[in-house]
Design a protein around this motif. Structure first.
Motif, PDB file in Angstrom:
ATOM      1  N   PHE A  49       0.827  -1.198   0.000  1.00 26.28           N
ATOM      2  CA  PHE A  49       0.000   0.000   0.000  1.00 26.28           C
ATOM      3  C   PHE A  49       0.871   1.261   0.000  1.00 26.28           C
ATOM      4  O   PHE A  49       0.568   2.231  -0.712  1.00 26.28           O
ATOM      5  N   SER A  50       1.945   1.251   0.752  1.00 25.20           N
ATOM      6  CA  SER A  50       2.855   2.400   0.753  1.00 25.20           C
ATOM      7  C   SER A  50       3.434   2.639  -0.639  1.00 25.20           C
ATOM      8  O   SER A  50       3.596   3.786  -1.071  1.00 25.20           O
ATOM      9  N   GLY A  51       3.739   1.550  -1.343  1.00 28.32           N
ATOM     10  CA  GLY A  51       4.234   1.685  -2.708  1.00 28.32           C
ATOM     11  C   GLY A  51       3.182   2.256  -3.640  1.00 28.32           C
ATOM     12  O   GLY A  51       3.480   3.082  -4.513  1.00 28.32           O
TER      13      GLY A  51
ATOM     14  N   ASP B 105      -4.071  -1.850   8.866  1.00 29.09           N
ATOM     15  CA  ASP B 105      -5.214  -2.520   8.235  1.00 29.09           C
ATOM     16  C   ASP B 105      -5.217  -2.292   6.722  1.00 29.09           C
ATOM     17  O   ASP B 105      -5.575  -3.191   5.949  1.00 29.09           O
ATOM     18  N   ALA B 106      -4.839  -1.098   6.304  1.00 30.64           N
ATOM     19  CA  ALA B 106      -4.784  -0.812   4.873  1.00 30.64           C
ATOM     20  C   ALA B 106      -3.745  -1.696   4.179  1.00 30.64           C
ATOM     21  O   ALA B 106      -4.000  -2.240   3.092  1.00 30.64           O
ATOM     22  N   GLU B 107      -2.595  -1.843   4.790  1.00 28.66           N
ATOM     23  CA  GLU B 107      -1.567  -2.711   4.209  1.00 28.66           C
ATOM     24  C   GLU B 107      -2.058  -4.159   4.138  1.00 28.66           C
ATOM     25  O   GLU B 107      -1.809  -4.874   3.163  1.00 28.66           O
ATOM     26  N   ARG B 108      -2.774  -4.586   5.187  1.00 33.11           N
ATOM     27  CA  ARG B 108      -3.281  -5.962   5.219  1.00 33.11           C
ATOM     28  C   ARG B 108      -4.275  -6.200   4.092  1.00 33.11           C
ATOM     29  O   ARG B 108      -4.188  -7.209   3.363  1.00 33.11           O
ATOM     30  N   LEU B 109      -5.249  -5.268   3.933  1.00 34.91           N
ATOM     31  CA  LEU B 109      -6.247  -5.440   2.880  1.00 34.91           C
ATOM     32  C   LEU B 109      -5.624  -5.298   1.496  1.00 34.91           C
ATOM     33  O   LEU B 109      -6.022  -5.986   0.542  1.00 34.91           O
ATOM     34  N   TYR B 110      -4.655  -4.424   1.368  1.00 37.38           N
ATOM     35  CA  TYR B 110      -3.989  -4.255   0.072  1.00 37.38           C
ATOM     36  C   TYR B 110      -3.283  -5.547  -0.319  1.00 37.38           C
ATOM     37  O   TYR B 110      -3.370  -5.995  -1.479  1.00 37.38           O
TER      38      TYR B 110
ATOM     39  N   ALA C  62     -14.436  -2.072  -0.497  1.00 35.00           N
ATOM     40  CA  ALA C  62     -15.000  -0.731  -0.311  1.00 35.00           C
ATOM     41  C   ALA C  62     -14.228   0.029   0.771  1.00 35.00           C
ATOM     42  O   ALA C  62     -13.945   1.230   0.629  1.00 35.00           O
ATOM     43  N   SER C  63     -13.873  -0.652   1.851  1.00 44.49           N
ATOM     44  CA  SER C  63     -13.098   0.000   2.913  1.00 44.49           C
ATOM     45  C   SER C  63     -11.732   0.441   2.413  1.00 44.49           C
ATOM     46  O   SER C  63     -11.260   1.539   2.738  1.00 44.49           O
ATOM     47  N   LEU C  64     -11.094  -0.392   1.605  1.00 49.73           N
ATOM     48  CA  LEU C  64      -9.792  -0.025   1.061  1.00 49.73           C
ATOM     49  C   LEU C  64      -9.926   1.145   0.093  1.00 49.73           C
ATOM     50  O   LEU C  64      -9.099   2.071   0.095  1.00 49.73           O
TER      51      LEU C  64
ATOM     52  N   LEU D 202      -8.783   3.657   6.928  1.00 49.58           N
ATOM     53  CA  LEU D 202      -8.326   2.592   7.804  1.00 49.58           C
ATOM     54  C   LEU D 202      -6.989   2.985   8.425  1.00 49.58           C
ATOM     55  O   LEU D 202      -6.291   3.875   7.940  1.00 49.58           O
ATOM     56  N   SER D 203      -6.590   2.289   9.485  1.00 55.68           N
ATOM     57  CA  SER D 203      -5.234   2.448   9.993  1.00 55.68           C
ATOM     58  C   SER D 203      -4.269   1.959   8.924  1.00 55.68           C
ATOM     59  O   SER D 203      -4.632   1.151   8.049  1.00 55.68           O
ATOM     60  N   ARG D 204      -3.030   2.415   8.971  1.00 62.20           N
ATOM     61  CA  ARG D 204      -2.058   1.984   7.969  1.00 62.20           C
ATOM     62  C   ARG D 204      -1.851   0.471   8.023  1.00 62.20           C
ATOM     63  O   ARG D 204      -1.702  -0.182   6.985  1.00 62.20           O
TER      64      ARG D 204
END
Length: 474
Positions: A228-230, A266-271, A285-287, A262-264
């Motif tokens: 996600f950071s990338g 959780d965002a990384e996890r979903l990504y 949808a959350s992502l 989302l928290s970073r």
């Protein structure tokens, strides 16, 4: 006798004489001002290469989903109208037959804005004097085709004739923008055509092509998108490229306006989960809402105006989408909630002086209830004018009544034509100018505005406001 086709000088003006006279006076002051078009879908290649329009079908019918939708609803096969646009397998006779189909069904457009736009194009642009019908179809086709073959009807000449001072296109983040670079380097071209950053497909991780899209994003940006950071860094890279090539805005269209991040972690996890191609609808949808929040954050830093236009159910009819692809008339309006959905974004950036947000919707009820009051409070927010499905005379008048009382004229966007139909641009802007003058005339007749105030507002709505909202260069 063949019915004639004419344009009444008082079209769209009030029937009541005193107010009509005021509207006429205001309209005379703005009708010839240059066109500012901050959001549309005209391919930049048309302008860069000055590509001639080949025939009336490819000019008027195949790219116009408004017209196609009406005819499809009466049982006409979209393939018979040259859909999707850009096909290379349509013969000259098939193009002529598509035009005959349209003219035979001309009666279907009575009372619609499509009739207003088409009549304006036929009369004002081509000098056509007969009404479309089965009997006149070939005559009109031949007259239009003959003019399209002349230099005066090529895109650049028409931009000059229509006095389109500024036009924004809609472009994929991975586009190399070569046509925009070609125009920017052409000293003989004196109009502004700018790209718009449109990243929707890269935010929708539930799409079957999403992984391929973000892999392509990595390839073009030179930034790995396996995290996600990338993804964030790659998007920042491409936004910077667009801005360096003249972009003034980034455009977003999703089913809702949700911006809760989302928290970073959780965002990384979903990504990471999305990268496997296995992400649920709600998680996707959350992502996406997190990604949209990041887009707002980027806009607050790079200054690209952020436009949102939710409340669209895309490609409602599966078979049509599978046969013809998107944007051929199968999209439909849905309801949208604004106040709660936008709160995270506006709490973070709503008072940031470097952030500007324009929100459009096809859910008319949101204008007076939610969008107008929100824009009235938040310095960064503006209400987009009626657009798509509701860019019609009565809707535009309802919009002005609903929003002005809550957010003032100066917290609206200026008119947005949002069209692929190049020759309808002046007709659409003319309609907007007439209707805004009608609204102003009502206020003058009701002694709620003085005439000099109304004159100033009329000019601002056409020129000053869209230039300000979209940071349009002088």
């Amino acid at each position: 006798m063949t019915p004639s086709l004419t344009l009444h000088p008082d079209r769209l003006f009030p029937a009541e004489r005193a107010t009509r006279d005021i509207a006429r006076s205001l309209y005379e002051q703005v009708k010839d001002l240059p066109i500012i078009s901050p959001h549309g879908h005209v391919p930049p290649a048309w302008i860069a290469d000055d590509i001639p329009f080949s025939d009336p079908m490819s000019l008027f019918l195949s790219p116009d989903h408004y017209i196609n939708r009406i005819l499809h609803g009466q049982g006409v096969d979209l393939a018979d109208l040259g859909v999707p646009p850009g096909r290379d397998d349509v013969t000259p006779e098939q193009a002529r037959e598509a035009w005959r189909i349209f003219c035979t069904h001309w009666y279907l457009f009575r009372g619609t804005p499509m009739k207003y736009w088409m009549e304006s194009q036929l009369v004002d642009v081509f000098g056509i004097g007969v009404r479309p019908s089965a009997e006149t179809a070939d005559q009109i086709y031949d007259e239009v085709a003959a003019k399209l073959a002349t230099p005066e009807f090529r895109p650049r000449a028409l931009m000059d004739r229509f006095d389109i001072a500024f036009m924004a296109t809609t472009d994929d983040p991975c586009d190399d923008l070569r046509f925009h670079q070609q125009l920017a380097g052409d000293s003989s071209f004196h109009r502004q055509v700018r790209p718009t950053f449109r990243p929707d497909r890269y935010l929708e991780s539930g799409r079957p092509d999403w992984v391929a899209n973000v892999d392509r994003l990595a390839e073009v940006s030179g930034v790995a998108t396996d995290t996600f950071s990338g993804w964030i860094a790659a998007m920042e890279n491409r936004r910077a490229y667009f801005k360096a090539n003249g972009a003034v805005s980034a455009d977003h269209s999703h089913p809702d306006l949700g911006t809760q991040p989302l928290s970073r972690v959780d965002a990384e996890r979903l990504y990471k989960q999305a990268r496997t191609g296995k992400i649920g609808v709600e998680e996707a949808a959350s992502l996406r809402r997190t990604m949209l929040f990041e887009m707002a954050r980027m806009a607050s830093e790079d200054g690209l105006v952020m436009t949102l236009h939710p409340a669209v159910f895309r490609d409602h009819h599966t078979e049509t989408f599978e046969r013809f692809g998107p944007d051929v008339g199968g999209d439909l309006p849905i309801a949208v909630e604004c106040v709660r959905a936008l709160r995270p974004l506006l709490n973070a950036f709503g008072t940031n002086p470097n952030f500007r947000l324009v929100v459009f919707t096809m859910d008319e009820t949101a204008y007076g209830r939610e969008l107008g009051p929100l824009a009235a409070f938040y310095p960064s927010m503006y209400v987009g004018v009626p657009w798509w499905f509701i860019d019609a005379p009565d809707s535009i008048k309802r919009f002005r009544r609903a929003v002005t009382e809550y957010g003032t004229f100066y917290k609206t966007s200026g008119f947005i034509d949002d069209t692929r139909a190049f020759l309808s641009i002046p007709a659409r802007h003319d309609m907007s100018r007439r209707l805004d003058c009608v609204h102003l005339a009502d206020l003058v007749a009701e002694h709620r505005l003085e005439m000099d105030e109304a004159s100033e507002v009329a000019h601002s709505l056409v020129s000053d406001i869209p230039r300000h909202v979209f940071n349009v260069p002088a």
